[in-house]
Write an enzyme that holds these catalytic residues in place. Sequence first.
Site, PDB file in Angstrom:
ATOM      1  N   ASP A  76       0.703  -0.964  -0.211  1.00  0.00           N
ATOM      2  CA  ASP A  76       0.159   0.248  -0.156  1.00  0.00           C
ATOM      3  C   ASP A  76       0.879   1.432  -0.055  1.00  0.00           C
ATOM      4  OD1 ASP A  76       0.861  -0.219   2.654  1.00  0.00           O
ATOM      5  OD2 ASP A  76      -0.824   0.276   3.714  1.00  0.00           O
ATOM      6  N   GLU A 134      -0.498  -2.235   5.127  1.00  0.00           N
ATOM      7  CA  GLU A 134       0.052  -2.276   6.443  1.00  0.00           C
ATOM      8  C   GLU A 134      -0.168  -0.377   6.895  1.00  0.00           C
ATOM      9  OE1 GLU A 134       2.963  -1.091   8.832  1.00  0.00           O
ATOM     10  OE2 GLU A 134       2.918  -0.587   6.996  1.00  0.00           O
TER      11      GLU A 134
HETATM   12 NI    NI Z   1       7.026   1.086   5.647  1.00  0.00          NI
END
Ligand code: NI
Length: 386
Positions: A76, A134
């Site tokens: 991401d 994340e």
């Molecule tokens: Ni990172």
Amino acid sequence: MPITATDVRDQVISWRRHLHRHPELSFHETNTSRFVAETLGGFGGLEISRPSATSVMARLKGGRPGRTLAMRADIDALPIHEKNAHDFVSSSPGVMHACGHDGHTAMLLGAAKVLAARRAELAGEIRFIFQHAEEIPPGGAEELVRAGVMEGVDLVIGAHLWSPLQVGKVGVKAGALMAAPDAFTITILGSGGHAALPQQTVDSIAVAAQVVTNLQHVVARNVDPLASAVLSVTRIAGGGDAYNVIPGRVELGGTVRTFDETLRAEMPRLIERIVSGVTSAHGARFEMTYERGYRPVINDAGAADLLRRAVVAALGSDALVEATPTMGGEDFSAYQQKAPGAFFFVGARCEESGIVNPHHHECFDVDERALDYGTRIFVAAAEAWR
Ligand code: NI
């Protein structure tokens, strides 16, 4: 001739640049995950699945039976408007791969390509996890663990391209590496009124200022100096545009970072004691919420040892350094609840090229030589695992 990481080096760079040009925010990695799945599909020999809407898993079964090694990359991007001037800048205004996850994805694709071509030589299973989200709690890792990606996994590894570390160096460390990033909000409730008549108010601004100052005593005076903790107030909001109005409420927000679970559990009580004492001393009240973020990343000694051997095999012993722990957080820790694992830092900084900006900076970049090094380490780890 079996293919090596060198054979995919240019391709890994082009994948990274493609991903960099097309960043997607956490939980919205639709095109990114499709690109990953399609690219993996071209390698042959991989069992590809989609454990969540925007993540991808690929299983590579070796020619002989054996244990299972999982490798994870996060995919991401961040809500940052890129200010770089290279020819593969983000084409999505306000969205940028400013943490290096584009590189993580490309490196793991490269390793998957090399290892898929060498499947017959491998024992056991290599499992590639391309994880969404994340950057935003609760994080994609928990979701993937619940979806079963760690079932049957004996060991898990993951990498972060690392801007504080010189390209060519790789940081590995057993034990505590990354902190638990917890978050708090504190609302100071006073009583508003005229700025010229403070005696008729309970000034939430003045009380908030005392709270911010006194919160620094939590770490400075309540935590063992040999332990590690940081408390940062990162947001303060209160009052309107009027210069003559004392507001009745101020909101504070911030984060607490710790490695040790006992200390971590104690922090909310220490904070609340300060806030309670300071507010009551001034006749104000407060409300507090405390959210536990990712668990700390604590590396398993055996997994760290596998990584050290992989780094030395791939890049030579000069490349290997002891990683410096950071108070940053990582949801890689979710996988470590299911199997021993280790997270490592691949140096991506280059002073001579001006690649020095920190992670999450609008001009963040990585030295692309690091992509080859990361790919080679993943491949070497799979070989050392046999
Ligand atoms: Ni990172």
